[in-house]
Design a protein around this motif. Structure first.
Motif, short mmCIF file in Angstrom:
data_model
loop_
_atom_site.label_atom_id
_atom_site.label_comp_id
_atom_site.label_asym_id
_atom_site.label_seq_id
_atom_site.Cartn_x
_atom_site.Cartn_y
_atom_site.Cartn_z
N THR A 91 0.84 -1.21 0.00
CA THR A 91 0.00 0.00 0.00
C THR A 91 0.88 1.25 0.00
OG1 THR A 91 -1.47 -1.27 1.45
CG2 THR A 91 -2.00 1.06 1.11
N ALA A 144 0.90 4.26 -2.76
CA ALA A 144 0.62 5.66 -2.41
C ALA A 144 1.77 6.55 -2.84
CB ALA A 144 0.36 5.78 -0.92
N ARG A 145 2.99 6.04 -2.61
CA ARG A 145 4.17 6.86 -2.92
C ARG A 145 4.36 7.00 -4.42
NH1 ARG A 145 7.86 3.88 -0.11
NH2 ARG A 145 7.38 4.89 1.85
N ARG A 150 1.32 8.73 -6.22
CA ARG A 150 1.01 10.07 -5.69
C ARG A 150 -0.49 10.29 -5.60
NH1 ARG A 150 5.68 13.16 -6.23
NH2 ARG A 150 7.24 12.10 -7.48
N THR A 151 -1.13 9.33 -4.98
CA THR A 151 -2.59 9.44 -4.90
C THR A 151 -3.06 8.84 -3.59
OG1 THR A 151 -4.61 9.09 -6.18
CG2 THR A 151 -3.14 7.21 -5.96
N ARG A 152 -4.36 8.97 -3.34
CA ARG A 152 -4.96 8.39 -2.15
C ARG A 152 -5.27 6.93 -2.44
NH1 ARG A 152 -10.26 8.45 0.50
NH2 ARG A 152 -11.15 8.93 -1.52
N VAL A 153 -4.91 6.07 -1.51
CA VAL A 153 -5.20 4.64 -1.65
C VAL A 153 -6.09 4.23 -0.48
CG1 VAL A 153 -4.19 2.32 -1.74
CG2 VAL A 153 -2.95 4.26 -2.74
N ALA A 162 2.12 4.05 7.75
CA ALA A 162 1.85 5.17 6.84
C ALA A 162 2.22 6.49 7.53
CB ALA A 162 0.38 5.16 6.42
N LEU A 169 2.92 9.28 5.00
CA LEU A 169 1.86 9.02 4.02
C LEU A 169 0.48 8.93 4.68
CD1 LEU A 169 3.77 6.34 1.91
CD2 LEU A 169 3.09 8.61 1.11
N ALA A 210 -2.39 10.01 2.65
CA ALA A 210 -2.54 9.30 1.38
C ALA A 210 -3.19 7.93 1.57
CB ALA A 210 -1.19 9.13 0.70
N VAL A 211 -3.07 7.37 2.77
CA VAL A 211 -3.58 6.01 3.00
C VAL A 211 -4.79 6.06 3.94
CG1 VAL A 211 -3.05 3.73 3.96
CG2 VAL A 211 -1.32 4.95 2.62
#
Ligand code: SAH
Length: 265
Positions: A51, A55-56, A59-62, A79, A84, A87-88
């Motif tokens: 995960t 995310a890294r 470059r988005t929301r997971v 995270a 992050l 993002a997570v």
């Protein structure tokens, strides 16, 4: 991995199945272009090492989904430590009860967890959620040889009789309305470095507790057998990454022989 003893044996490990950041990255490198800020679900995420890679790299929301809250807590902590946290998102939810809108998901990721549903059922359930052109990527235990040795065949018949070959899984994927983009087998070190080696260390540390907890002793014994089987027969089976796409607008399904279907599309 169902009873309390098994969960205890498996807790605190970096991964709950074979894999590596390198293989996750390799699979990401094989994806077709995704829209900016894709919406990504990571199903059966467990402690979610992958995960963080998603995310890294994307470059988005997971949204990381699992039914075992302690794994989600472990992931949320990792995270935060990796910077992050925003993002997570973690959700305690079953991957066969997803409540997202149809055609809302750009990428479904699932490392080492599809077997809880079976490949065909998972692909059938998830397809409506994917936007046309959306991608599903999963790893699944797979025969790497047409004639598996008897001890491996016997063991898998007991634990997961649905294990099959790459070709059969791809036939299932096509039947369920997916286009096959790529597959690759995870290297053998993906079974050891972050999975069997730390698991064996934990087994050694917990063995003394087994004298007062028979279920734990049994879980350790069965896991040791599983690892020995891989040591001896791991050439005949492995985890395979499958990268599939729900055909998009203007993209027509092509059958196994490469012939486009007749009529509408
Ligand atoms: N992807 C992780 C974990 C793999 S182990 C890794 O590679 O490390 C399989 C995971 O699937 C476990 O975390 C288990 O709790 C989860 N799981 C099992 N059944 C599930 C279900 N119905 N819905 C969501 N997660 C499930």
């Amino acid at each position: 991995m169902f009873d309390a003893a098994s969960f205890y044996l498996h807790s605190g490990l970096p991964r709950q199945g074979p894999g590596s950041d390198a293989s996750t990255s390799k699979a990401l490198g094989l994806l077709p272009p995704l829209p900016p800020q894709p919406f990504v679900l990571d199903l059966g995420c467990g402690p979610g090492k992958h995960t963080l890679v998603l995310a890294r790299r994307l470059r988005t929301r997971v949204v990381a989904i699992d039914i075992h809250q302690p794994f989600l807590d472990q992931l949320a902590q990792a995270a935060r430590a990796a910077g992050l946290a925003t993002a997570v998102e973690t959700r305690c939810l079953s991957m066969d009860a997803l409540d997202y809108a149809e055609e809302s998901v750009d990428l479904i990721w699932c490392e080492g967890a599809v077997y809880f549903l079976g490949v065909g059922r998972a692909l059938r359930l998830w397809r409506p959620l994917l936007r046309p052109g959306g991608v599903v990527t999963f790893t699944e235990a797979t025969w790497l040889t047409p004639q598996p040795p008897a001890p491996a065949a016997d063991w898998w018949r007991t634990v997961y009789p649905a294990i099959t070959t790459v070709e059969e899984n791809l036939a299932t994927a096509r039947r369920e309305g997916y286009q096959v983009l790529d597959t690759f087998a995870l290297p053998s070190q993906d079974w050891w470095t972050e999975y069997y080696t730390p698991l064996r260390a934990r087994m050694a540390a917990l063995r003394p507790q087994g004298s007062a907890w028979p279920e734990l002793a049994q879980a350790i014994e069965e896991t040791e057998q599983e690892i020995r089987l891989y040591e001896e027969f791991g050439d005949s089976y492995g985890y395979v990454f499958y990268i599939l796409r729900r055909p998009g607008l203007g993209l027509r399904l092509v059958d196994e022989a490469g012939t486009p279907p007749q009529g509408g599309g």
